[in-house]
Structure formats: structure tokens, C-alpha cells
Design a protein around this motif. Structure first.
Motif, short mmCIF file in Angstrom:
data_model
loop_
_atom_site.label_atom_id
_atom_site.label_comp_id
_atom_site.label_asym_id
_atom_site.label_seq_id
_atom_site.Cartn_x
_atom_site.Cartn_y
_atom_site.Cartn_z
N ARG A 124 12.49 -12.14 66.27
CA ARG A 124 11.39 -11.91 65.33
C ARG A 124 10.23 -11.29 66.08
NH1 ARG A 124 7.38 -15.33 64.88
NH2 ARG A 124 5.80 -14.65 63.45
N ILE A 125 9.76 -10.14 65.58
CA ILE A 125 8.59 -9.48 66.16
C ILE A 125 7.65 -9.09 65.02
CG2 ILE A 125 9.80 -8.60 68.20
CD1 ILE A 125 9.87 -5.87 66.76
N VAL A 126 6.43 -8.78 65.36
CA VAL A 126 5.46 -8.32 64.37
C VAL A 126 5.21 -6.85 64.61
CG1 VAL A 126 3.12 -8.60 63.50
CG2 VAL A 126 4.39 -10.60 64.26
N THR A 127 5.47 -6.04 63.58
CA THR A 127 5.18 -4.60 63.64
C THR A 127 4.35 -4.25 62.42
OG1 THR A 127 7.25 -4.08 62.53
CG2 THR A 127 7.26 -3.94 64.92
N ASN A 128 3.28 -3.51 62.65
CA ASN A 128 2.37 -3.14 61.56
C ASN A 128 1.95 -4.36 60.74
OD1 ASN A 128 2.55 -0.44 62.30
ND2 ASN A 128 4.36 -0.13 61.03
N GLN A 129 1.68 -5.44 61.44
CA GLN A 129 1.21 -6.70 60.87
C GLN A 129 2.21 -7.32 59.88
OE1 GLN A 129 -2.38 -5.07 59.44
NE2 GLN A 129 -3.34 -5.05 61.44
N LYS A 130 3.49 -7.02 60.06
CA LYS A 130 4.55 -7.59 59.23
C LYS A 130 5.62 -8.18 60.14
CE LYS A 130 3.96 -4.40 55.41
NZ LYS A 130 4.56 -3.36 54.61
N ASP A 131 6.16 -9.33 59.72
CA ASP A 131 7.27 -9.91 60.46
C ASP A 131 8.50 -9.04 60.28
OD1 ASP A 131 5.93 -12.03 61.48
OD2 ASP A 131 6.72 -13.52 60.10
N THR A 132 9.18 -8.79 61.38
CA THR A 132 10.37 -7.95 61.37
C THR A 132 11.43 -8.63 62.22
OG1 THR A 132 8.93 -6.01 61.30
CG2 THR A 132 11.22 -5.62 61.87
N ARG A 133 12.67 -8.51 61.80
CA ARG A 133 13.79 -9.02 62.60
C ARG A 133 14.56 -7.85 63.18
NH1 ARG A 133 16.61 -12.85 58.46
NH2 ARG A 133 14.93 -14.31 58.15
N ILE A 134 14.86 -7.94 64.45
CA ILE A 134 15.72 -6.96 65.11
C ILE A 134 17.01 -7.67 65.49
CG2 ILE A 134 16.01 -5.45 67.11
CD1 ILE A 134 13.00 -5.03 67.12
N ILE A 135 18.12 -7.15 64.99
CA ILE A 135 19.42 -7.74 65.31
C ILE A 135 19.78 -7.36 66.75
CG2 ILE A 135 21.88 -7.82 64.71
CD1 ILE A 135 20.04 -9.03 62.55
N ILE A 136 20.14 -8.36 67.52
CA ILE A 136 20.45 -8.17 68.94
C ILE A 136 21.95 -7.98 69.15
CG2 ILE A 136 20.40 -9.26 71.21
CD1 ILE A 136 17.83 -10.65 70.31
N GLY A 137 22.74 -8.77 68.48
CA GLY A 137 24.19 -8.70 68.66
C GLY A 137 24.87 -9.84 67.95
N ARG A 138 26.18 -9.81 67.97
CA ARG A 138 26.97 -10.81 67.26
C ARG A 138 27.57 -11.82 68.24
NH1 ARG A 138 30.44 -8.35 62.59
NH2 ARG A 138 28.47 -8.50 61.50
N TYR A 139 27.54 -13.07 67.81
CA TYR A 139 28.15 -14.15 68.59
C TYR A 139 29.62 -14.21 68.20
CZ TYR A 139 28.92 -18.86 70.44
OH TYR A 139 29.39 -19.93 71.13
N PRO A 140 30.55 -14.31 69.08
CA PRO A 140 30.53 -14.64 70.50
C PRO A 140 30.53 -13.42 71.43
CG PRO A 140 32.78 -14.84 69.72
CD PRO A 140 31.93 -14.41 68.55
N ILE B 26 12.95 -7.18 74.41
CA ILE B 26 12.43 -6.52 73.21
C ILE B 26 10.98 -6.91 72.96
CG2 ILE B 26 12.61 -6.44 70.68
CD1 ILE B 26 15.71 -6.61 71.11
N ARG B 27 10.66 -8.21 73.09
CA ARG B 27 9.28 -8.65 72.89
C ARG B 27 8.35 -8.05 73.93
NH1 ARG B 27 11.59 -13.64 71.96
NH2 ARG B 27 10.77 -14.48 73.88
N LYS B 28 8.81 -7.95 75.18
CA LYS B 28 7.99 -7.35 76.24
C LYS B 28 7.72 -5.88 75.92
CE LYS B 28 8.84 -8.50 80.51
NZ LYS B 28 9.47 -8.60 81.83
N GLU B 29 8.75 -5.15 75.50
CA GLU B 29 8.59 -3.73 75.14
C GLU B 29 7.62 -3.57 73.97
OE1 GLU B 29 12.59 -2.42 74.40
OE2 GLU B 29 13.10 -2.41 76.54
N GLN B 30 7.70 -4.48 73.00
CA GLN B 30 6.80 -4.43 71.85
C GLN B 30 5.35 -4.66 72.28
OE1 GLN B 30 8.91 -2.84 69.49
NE2 GLN B 30 7.33 -3.78 68.29
N LYS B 31 5.14 -5.60 73.20
CA LYS B 31 3.78 -5.87 73.69
C LYS B 31 3.22 -4.64 74.40
CE LYS B 31 4.01 -10.87 74.28
NZ LYS B 31 4.09 -11.97 75.24
N ILE B 32 4.04 -4.01 75.24
CA ILE B 32 3.59 -2.81 75.96
C ILE B 32 3.28 -1.70 74.97
CG2 ILE B 32 4.38 -0.96 77.51
CD1 ILE B 32 5.94 -3.20 79.03
N LYS B 33 4.14 -1.53 73.97
CA LYS B 33 3.93 -0.50 72.95
C LYS B 33 2.63 -0.75 72.20
CE LYS B 33 6.24 1.61 69.00
NZ LYS B 33 7.37 1.53 68.08
#
Length: 185
Positions: free
Chosen positions: A47-63, A77-84
Motif C-alpha cells: 500500500r502506497i499513497v500516490t496523488n493523496q490516494k491509497d494505491t495498491r501495487i501487486i508485488i507477486g503471487r504466493y508461493p 517500492i516504498r523507498k522509491e516512492q519516497k524518493i520520487k
């Protein structure tokens, strides 16, 4: 704040949710979630916030990826979003060259010349006939460096005003940097 689930805790909770065969979301901690489908599939999402909206980015499927791998990707992903976001914020705080030049630098520079001096009109002509057509006027001040100035001058294909062009741009930049550093004190 939810603590991060361990791999064993995740497997236990996942087995319970899989037996229910219903859509569900399991909070794995640190903005990482496991999304369960009614067909028994599990996907990890961050879960990240983009343009002041909660957004989900799918990372991958288990297993295919483990909880640990998903957590590592989520942190990346969160680190990249903070830098952006930091980069976007710093760009938006910085004025366009043309705005700063016309509203701040040029009026202050003009005030330093004696009445009747032609220098201010020469600088204004340089701005309208060289800097604006070069495309440099539309850059933000913190985007301008010597490579950008050289590229703009080259695209303009004008060599006569090159020295004055560069000199005036960097005088303007120096004044902006001085004001910016004074405001930090």
C-alpha cells in the motif's frame, strides 16, 4: 501498528483463510498485504499513497515469492516512492527560470544601473531573443546545469551571444542560490 508477520505466522493464517475459500485481505505488517481470492490464490501487495490516494501495487503471487521476498520488494517500492515524492516536491518548490528572471533577478539587476543605461534593455533583448527561443526559460532553476545550458545553446545554433547568454544565466542562478541559502539560515 501491526507487527510484521513471520513466515510461520503467515502460513498458519493463510491456511485458515484458504480453507474459507472467500476473498480476504491479510495485513502482513509494514504496508504489506496478502490478497486472497475465492479461487484460493494469494497475491502480495504493498500500500502506497500516490496523488493523496491509497494505491495498491501487486508485488507477486504466493508461493512464487515468499513473504520475506515480498517484504523486501515492498520496502524497495516504498523507498522509491519516497524518493520520487521528494524529487517532485523539490521541483514544484523551485520557480521556472523565466519567472525568476523576469520577476526577481531582472528588476534587481536593472535597479543597479545608472539612469539611461542601455544594459538593462540589452539583457531583456538577450532574454527574449536568445534564452526564450533556446527553451531554457521553461526549465526550473534547480534543473539547470552547465550541460543543460550547452544543450540549449547548441539547439539555438547561435554563437554570437553564447558568452553573454551563459554569463547572464549563471549570474541569475548565483543570485537565486544566494537567496535560497539565506532563507535556510
Amino acid at each position: 501498528m501491526i507487527k510484521n508477520l513471520t513466515e510461520n505466522e503467515f502460513k498458519k493464517k493463510a491456511n485458515i483463510l484458504l480453507m474459507k475459500r472467500a476473498k480476504a485481505i491479510l495485513n502482513c505488517g509494514g504496508s504489506l498485504f496478502a490478497l486472497f481470492t475465492s479461487k484460493g490464490q494469494i497475491s502480495f501487495a504493498v500500500r502506497i499513497v500516490t496523488n493523496q490516494k491509497d494505491t495498491r501495487i501487486i508485488i507477486g503471487r504466493y508461493p512464487d515469492i515468499s513473504l520475506t521476498e515480498a517484504r523486501t520488494k515492498a520496502n524497495q517500492i516504498r523507498k522509491e516512492q519516497k524518493i520520487k515524492k521528494i524529487n517532485e516536491d523539490s521541483l514544484s518548490d523551485c520557480p521556472l527560470f523565466k519567472d525568476y528572471f523576469l520577476k526577481t533577478w531582472f528588476p534587481e539587476k536593472t535597479a543597479k544601473y545608472k539612469a539611461g543605461s542601455t544594459r538593462p534593455s540589452n539583457i531583456k533583448t538577450l532574454f527574449t531573443k536568445t534564452i526564450v527561443p533556446s527553451g531554457l526559460a521553461d526549465y526550473r532553476l534547480n534543473e539547470i546545469n552547465s550541460a543543460v545550458v550547452c544543450r540549449c545553446m547548441k539547439e539555438l545554433n547561435q554563437t554570437g551571444n553564447a558568452f553573454i547568454f551563459t554569463l547572464e544565466i549563471f549570474c541569475c542562478m548565483q543570485m537565486y542560490e544566494g537567496i535560497k541559502s539565506d532563507s535556510r539560515k
